[in-house]
Design a protein around this motif. Structure first.
Motif: not given
Length: 500
Positions: A86-92, A126-130, A410-416
């Motif tokens: 998920a972290a790498a995805h947020a970077g992408a 979707a959240r990460a994209a926004a 856990q919230a921090g991990r989920d939110a990157n």
């Protein structure tokens, strides 16, 4: 910024200014990239084989691919497939958003993010994209006579999903947009100069938010009201400055759909609001002192989080508390050796006037008890020692409550927007012993971030409590100097998880 979903056409048939597809290292194509490759008779794979290594946070722009309607196909590097998360995805997503924000896209034309991430839910993607789009379009121009950076070209993000994913994707986009808006408010407040962003300015910001969102109510206590509350510790920091202090309370009330008998105790966020910290009599070195305008980023993150919460109409009561003042040297300022009495009645020996954040927070933590909170989380750029311990990657997390700490982690991990839990053993409290007061405001060089948290814990015994030290994560230095907006994503993610 507009956000929408696209479910009616195949990727290669969608007319858009920019279509993002993910590529792993060693030429491994993501699902979306494979569709584009087949539509273009292998043109994408050929380019990947010879030109694009697909390292994380890199991209390559391909124009006018045969068989593809999109004007541009943006290849986004995803790194190794077995370590993609998920972290790498947020970077992408951020790499794509950064490109679109600066590219010459046609006015009003939508761009399409179609980066897949195995093992993650569509709502999170979707959240990460926004969030990425919001971060990419932030520009600071408030005190420039002419806008230095061009206005972002990114106008709309369309997410490619299946029909079954559409509803969850729309929820994620809505959450991500609210988080991004909260982050950008936090960034703006942090980036403003200290002669503009004063305690009064923070108070007025809270009042403006309350006018914009019907769920919010703001109250700003002035000097005499603070004195009546006997906040002697907070006021001792404020008295060295010409700017008067402000004690800000911003309340978000859950909607009417929650019956009074079912309404849960509020969650309280307390933000350190030192709008400029010169260190007081224990004066800081001149080098980089300008960055002490960021010493109110805890306060800014509380305002940003409340903005996100209000936009989402979160069905949970949330209260923000901000003790705001400046810490400056003057004939009225605190002196090393002074003893002050906090709102709790505990006396504090001030051994270093530059350890002022804990002096304002302790009275705010005492005040928070009146709300009978389910939990209290304070957020502060509190110690350089936390930067030494954790650098600029993880926020320092301190809490005697395993349940609260794990929820925030856990919230921090989920939110990157990650945090790292630090120790709070009782043995550290001995370093705060004073011969002349109930507690000293510093415990010496060893474990400075830990003893700062231990100091605060003495004022937070009536409720579950956690402390976030954001000294290393709230802003960046150097050529990219600026506020980061952290930990708004972590806090909003945590609050979303508390709604049931």
């Amino acid at each position: 910024m507009e956000f929408s979903t696209q479910t009616t056409a195949s990727l290669h048939q969608i007319k858009t200014a920019a279509l993002a597809v993910g590529v792993f290292t060693d030429g491994v194509l993501g699902t979306a990239a494979d569709i584009i490759d087949r539509a273009s008779n292998g043109a994408l794979r050929a380019v990947v084989k010879t030109e694009f290594k697909a390292k994380p946070n890199t991209h390559l722009v391909l124009r006018n691919l045969p068989g593809v309607t999109a004007a541009r196909v943006i290849l986004i590097g995803l790194g190794k497939q077995d370590s993609y998360n998920a972290a790498a995805h947020a970077g992408a997503e951020l790499a794509f958003a950064n490109y679109c924000a600066g590219a010459d896209l046609a006015e009003g034309v939508s761009t399409l993010a179609a980066i897949d991430c195995p093992g993650t839910k569509i709502r999170a993607r979707a959240r990460a994209a926004a969030v990425a789009a919001g971060r990419a379009t932030y520009r600071y121009n408030a005190t420039l006579s002419e806008k230095r950076d061009p206005a972002p070209k990114l106008k709309k993000i369309t997410l490619s999903v299946t029909r079954a994913q559409a509803t969850e994707a729309q929820h994620g986009l809505r959450e991500g947009r609210a988080i991004a808006n909260g982050m950008n408010l936090t960034r703006l407040l942090g980036d403003l100069p200290p002669n503009v962003c004063t305690p009064a300015y923070l108070g007025n910001t809270a009042k403006k938010m309350a006018k914009e969102f019907k769920s919010l109510k703001a109250e700003v206590l002035q000097q005499k009201q603070i004195e009546a509350l006997k906040m002697g510790s907070f006021l001792s920091v404020a008295r060295g400055s010409y700017e008067p202090p402000a004690f800000i309370i911003l309340k978000h009330t859950a909607g009417a759909k929650t019956a009074a008998k079912d309404r849960k105790a509020p969650i309280v966020l307390v933000g350190k609001g030192i709008t400029f910290d010169a260190g007081g009599i224990s004066l800081k070195p001149a080098a980089n002192m300008d960055e002490m305008k960021y010493d109110m980023c805890g306060a800014a993150s509380v305002l940003g989080t409340l903005r996100s919460v209000a936009e989402l109409e979160l069905d949970r009561d949330v209260i923000g508390i901000i003790p705001a003042c400046e810490n400056l040297p003057s004939g009225r300022a605190n002196k090393p050796g002074d003893i002050v009495t906090s709102m709790s009645g505990q006396t504090i020996e001030i051994l270093n006037t530059d350890a002022e954040g804990r002096l304002v927070l302790c009275d705010a933590l005492t005040y928070a008890a009146r709300f009978k909170p389910a939990a209290v989380i304070d957020i502060a750029t509190l110690t350089g020692a936390c930067v030494v311990a954790l650098g600029h990657i993880n926020t320092g997390l301190f809490s005697p409550s395993d349940e609260l700490a794990e929820g925030l982690l856990q919230a921090g991990r989920d939110a990157n927007d990650t945090a790292w839990r630090m120790p709070m053993d009782d043995a550290y409290q001995e370093q705060l012993r004073s011969n002349f007061a109930d507690v000293a405001n510093i415990g010496g060089p060893p474990a400075g971030a830990v003893t700062a948290a231990c100091f605060l814990s003495r004022f937070a015994k009536d409720y579950p409590w956690a402390h976030l030290d954001i000294a290393g994560t709230a802003w960046r230095s150097g050529k990219d100097k600026g506020a980061s907006g952290r930990p708004v994503p972590l806090l909003v993610q945590y609050l979303l998880g508390q709604v049931s």
